[in-house]
Design a protein around this motif. Structure first.
Motif, PDB file in Angstrom:
ATOM      1  N   MET A   1       0.820  -1.197   0.000  1.00 12.24           N
ATOM      2  CA  MET A   1       0.000   0.000   0.000  1.00 12.24           C
ATOM      3  C   MET A   1       0.862   1.259   0.000  1.00 12.24           C
ATOM      4  SD  MET A   1      -3.176  -0.311  -0.331  1.00 12.24           S
ATOM      5  CE  MET A   1      -3.358   1.429  -0.482  1.00 12.24           C
ATOM      6  N   ALA A   2       1.939   1.223   0.805  1.00 12.80           N
ATOM      7  CA  ALA A   2       2.783   2.417   0.912  1.00 12.80           C
ATOM      8  C   ALA A   2       3.400   2.749  -0.445  1.00 12.80           C
ATOM      9  CB  ALA A   2       3.865   2.200   1.957  1.00 12.80           C
TER      10      ALA A   2
ATOM     11  N   GLU B   1       7.323  -4.607  -7.754  1.00  9.97           N
ATOM     12  CA  GLU B   1       6.747  -5.433  -6.678  1.00  9.97           C
ATOM     13  C   GLU B   1       7.288  -6.851  -6.800  1.00  9.97           C
ATOM     14  OE1 GLU B   1       4.769  -5.502  -3.824  1.00  9.97           O
ATOM     15  OE2 GLU B   1       5.314  -7.606  -4.051  1.00  9.97           O
ATOM     16  N   ALA B   2       7.937  -7.297  -5.726  1.00  5.59           N
ATOM     17  CA  ALA B   2       8.544  -8.637  -5.762  1.00  5.59           C
ATOM     18  C   ALA B   2       7.499  -9.747  -5.851  1.00  5.59           C
ATOM     19  CB  ALA B   2       9.407  -8.840  -4.515  1.00  5.59           C
TER      20      ALA B   2
ATOM     21  N   LYS C   1       0.201  -6.732   2.160  1.00  4.98           N
ATOM     22  CA  LYS C   1      -0.618  -7.371   3.205  1.00  4.98           C
ATOM     23  C   LYS C   1      -2.097  -7.005   3.105  1.00  4.98           C
ATOM     24  CE  LYS C   1       3.376  -7.767   6.018  1.00  4.98           C
ATOM     25  NZ  LYS C   1       4.352  -6.738   5.676  1.00  4.98           N
TER      26      LYS C   1
ATOM     27  N   ALA D   1      -5.401  -7.526   6.388  1.00  4.23           N
ATOM     28  CA  ALA D   1      -6.201  -6.347   6.740  1.00  4.23           C
ATOM     29  C   ALA D   1      -7.587  -6.458   6.112  1.00  4.23           C
ATOM     30  CB  ALA D   1      -5.493  -5.089   6.238  1.00  4.23           C
TER      31      ALA D   1
ATOM     32  N   ALA E   1     -10.073  -3.898   7.176  1.00  4.40           N
ATOM     33  CA  ALA E   1     -10.756  -2.631   7.440  1.00  4.40           C
ATOM     34  C   ALA E   1      -9.709  -1.576   7.752  1.00  4.40           C
ATOM     35  CB  ALA E   1     -11.690  -2.788   8.635  1.00  4.40           C
TER      36      ALA E   1
ATOM     37  N   VAL F   1      13.762  -5.623  -6.330  1.00  2.00           N
ATOM     38  CA  VAL F   1      14.995  -4.840  -6.347  1.00  2.00           C
ATOM     39  C   VAL F   1      15.981  -5.575  -5.448  1.00  2.00           C
ATOM     40  CG1 VAL F   1      16.054  -2.628  -5.783  1.00  2.00           C
ATOM     41  CG2 VAL F   1      13.726  -2.706  -6.698  1.00  2.00           C
TER      42      VAL F   1
ATOM     43  N   GLY G   1       6.257   2.956   4.665  1.00  5.20           N
ATOM     44  CA  GLY G   1       5.707   1.651   5.040  1.00  5.20           C
ATOM     45  C   GLY G   1       5.480   1.507   6.527  1.00  5.20           C
ATOM     46  N   ALA G   2       5.079   0.306   6.887  1.00  2.16           N
ATOM     47  CA  ALA G   2       4.620   0.028   8.236  1.00  2.16           C
ATOM     48  C   ALA G   2       5.734   0.049   9.275  1.00  2.16           C
ATOM     49  CB  ALA G   2       3.932  -1.334   8.263  1.00  2.16           C
TER      50      ALA G   2
ATOM     51  N   VAL H   1       1.305   1.130  11.674  1.00  2.00           N
ATOM     52  CA  VAL H   1       1.180  -0.091  10.870  1.00  2.00           C
ATOM     53  C   VAL H   1      -0.146  -0.166  10.120  1.00  2.00           C
ATOM     54  CG1 VAL H   1       2.692  -1.453  12.374  1.00  2.00           C
ATOM     55  CG2 VAL H   1       0.237  -1.472  12.785  1.00  2.00           C
TER      56      VAL H   1
ATOM     57  N   ILE I   1      -3.446   0.750   7.682  1.00  4.07           N
ATOM     58  CA  ILE I   1      -3.524   1.160   6.272  1.00  4.07           C
ATOM     59  C   ILE I   1      -3.459   2.693   6.118  1.00  4.07           C
ATOM     60  CG2 ILE I   1      -5.053   1.165   4.250  1.00  4.07           C
ATOM     61  CD1 ILE I   1      -5.931  -1.659   5.067  1.00  4.07           C
TER      62      ILE I   1
END
Ligand SMILES: Cc1cc2nc3c(=O)[nH]c(=O)nc-3n(C[C@H](O)[C@H](O)[C@H](O)COP(=O)(O)OP(=O)(O)OC[C@H]3O[C@@H](n4cnc5c(N)ncnc54)[C@H](O)[C@@H]3O)c2cc1C
Length: 514
Positions: free
Chosen positions: A1-2, A27-28, A35, A50, A52, A252, A479-480, A485, A487
């Motif tokens: 998401m990040a 994206e790997a 998540k 996740a 909600a 990467v 990121g988280a 952490v 969304i």
């Protein structure tokens, strides 16, 4: 998401007329969303992590509005949750703030604490607390609450909630990073319960999204009709429509600084790993950001590709970020490598209608870590009545149940294979609810190292990581692992990192030839 949120912000800031900037998401995994993921289960699309996002933070609802998803926001079909305490399920009392009770009578009536535990919590209302000048900037959540309200509040309420969100333990989790209002309230004189019961100031409450009818209070959580994983999916589709290129199955593996490309400034040379055929196919799709030019990528047969870029948002978990930054930002790399992580597992069950004979009240229940079920230390940390929480999933012939397992320091699930884990988790469910028969279907999803642990001092370490990375031209972290952490927090971190990269590049990207 990040990472997707960062790309969205970049597209927003660089998408103006005349910009020839290229934005690439690497994206790997085999799909976007990390998540925030759903899968097919018993003919339905079910979230497997996740499901909600918090409504009181504006970042996720704001992004939904930008994507035209306002009308797709859905709130849970049930409210309230229970807690397994003193041998039975008991509803969480009204007025808890991340597990900290703000009113004594509902706490007492809930029966979650023993009479002595309730009395101990009530002392907070009568014994004057004096602010302690010079208190440390950060402390663990558990001891702060225990000193004011007693250990039972910590073990039976705060640890299941705050610890549950982070899959950690409140004796280690940083109050500054996970529960800032608690520290703020603790620094003031007077009752902690009363302080935490005060409504947030208007400036702290986000505006309601358009989908929230004005007459009803905003729910605590939102999701999207169908699945929360629509958010990354729709965001990815909107990015592609804006000319952003997304490559899945491409990791990467390392980054290196090049001396320059002839026009006077250096670039980042990313070594990409993945399927050779995928890497060979890395070219730019047509779109308004860059119509035709092939990306500066060479793919060889051994599954390595090279991509030269001006800036990088590293939206990967802390361990991967540490590896990529080694040799470039040693302070950040060391601090990132030191962040511990908790692994969790999710067991989803389909229970035939009628098999669960207990009344299911609310959205589910939490299980404090010190609990026993059937005389043994509990493995499950919580249970969601999925079809009750999300009525769109309901079917006449079953009830979907989701069991959460694992937290920092508890690795028992690693020793069980999927069948054993399902049997153990279901056994505990049957020890709590009145159940006849067995699940008709089950699914196990394991999330290894999923939750970064925000230990005491986490925010000051994050600041040092950011300062160390800020010395690298055009690099920022998201990121988280950093400042939340959930969304909404990771969306916010992605957007902030995109802006930081652009600031660092100081406008050189938009002006560069394609
Ligand atoms: C079981 C579970 C339940 C949760 N429930 C909720 C909830 O209900 N509400 C909520 O708000 N939050 C919830 N969370 C937390 C939230 O989902 C995550 O914290 C958040 O989605 C993390 O987003 P991220 O972008 O930081 O990281 P990730 O989702 O981990 O994404 C990082 C991505 O980077 C990729 N990657 C890694 N290394 C590389 C590399 N070298 N090159 C390219 N790509 C790479 C990975 O494949 C991954 O897709 C839950 C998490 C879990 C595990």
């Amino acid at each position: 998401m990040a990472g997707l949120a960062a790309a969205w912000q970049l597209a927003e800031d660089l998408g103006g007329s005349g910009s020839r900037a290229r934005i690439v998401v690497l994206e790997a995994g085999s799909r976007v969303g990390g998540k925030v993921r759903s899968t097919e289960f018993c003919g339905r699309t079910v979230d497997v992590a996740a499901d909600a996002f918090l409504a009181r933070r504006p970042e996720a609802t704001g992004l939904c509005a930008e994507l035209g998803l306002d009308d797709a926001l859905v709130s849970p079909g049930a409210s309230g949750a229970a807690l397994w305490s003193r041998g039975r399920l008991r509803m969480m009392p009204d007025g808890v703030n991340l597990g900290v009770p703000t009113r004594w009578w509902p706490l007492f009536r809930s029966g979650i604490l023993s009479p002595g535990g309730s009395a101990r919590a009530g002392v907070d209302l009568f014994r004057p607390h004096r602010a302690t000048p010079g208190a440390p900037v950060d402390r663990a959540v558990g001891p702060v609450v225990a000193a004011r309200l007693g250990h039972q509040v910590v073990e039976r309420l705060v640890d299941p909630l705050v610890g549950g969100i982070h899959a950690g333990g409140v004796d280690e989790l940083s109050a500054e990073a996970t529960f800032p209002p608690l520290l703020a309230a603790d620094r003031l004189s007077g009752s902690l319960m009363r302080r935490l019961g005060q409504p947030p100031s208007p400036a702290q409450s986000p505006p309601k999204p358009a989908a929230a009818p004005r007459t009803r209070p905003t729910p605590v959580f939102w999701s999207l009709e169908g699945t929360a994983a629509r958010l990354p999916a729709e965001l990815a589709a909107a990015l592609i429509a804006r000319g952003v290129v997304i490559h899945t199955g491409v990791a990467v593996e390392s980054m290196a600084r090049t001396a320059g490309d002839g026009s006077g400034h250096g670039m980042w040379r990313l070594a990409l790993g993945g399927d050779a055929a995928v890497l060979a196919g890395i070219t730019f799709a047509s779109g308004p950001v860059d119509a035709t030019a092939p990306v500066d990528t060479t793919a060889s047969g051994d599954g390595m590709g090279i991509l030269h870029v001006d800036g990088v948002v590293l939206a990967v978990p802390a361990g991967q970020a540490a590896g990529l930054l080694t040799g470039h930002a040693p302070v950040a790399a060391t601090l990132l490598a030191d962040i511990r992580h908790a692994s969790v597992a999710v067991v989803t069950l389909s229970m035939p209608t009628g098999a669960i004979r207990s009344d299911l009240v609310g959205t589910g229940f939490l299980v404090p870590r010190t609990s026993t079920i059937g005389g043994r230390a509990a493995l499950i940390t919580g249970c969601t009545y999925l079809t009750q929480k999300w009525p769109g999933l309901a079917r006449p012939d079953d009830e979907l149940i989701r069991l959460s397992i694992g937290r920092h320091g508890d690795v028992r699930q690693d020793e069980l294979n999927d069948d054993e884990l399902t049997a153990a988790a279901f056994g505990e469910l049957a020890g709590i609810l009145d159940i006849v028969g067995q699940p008709s279907h089950s699914m196990v999803t394991r999330w290894d190292g999923a939750f970064p642990q925000y230990a005491v001092g986490h925010l000051s370490r994050t600041t040092r990581i950011e300062q160390s990375v800020a010395e690298l031209p055009g690099v920022a972290m998201a990121g988280a692992a950093y400042r939340g952490v959930g969304i909404p927090a990771v969306i916010g971190s992605g957007r902030a990192a995109a802006r930081a990269v652009l600031r660092s590049l100081d406008g050189t990207v938009a002006g560069r030839p394609g």
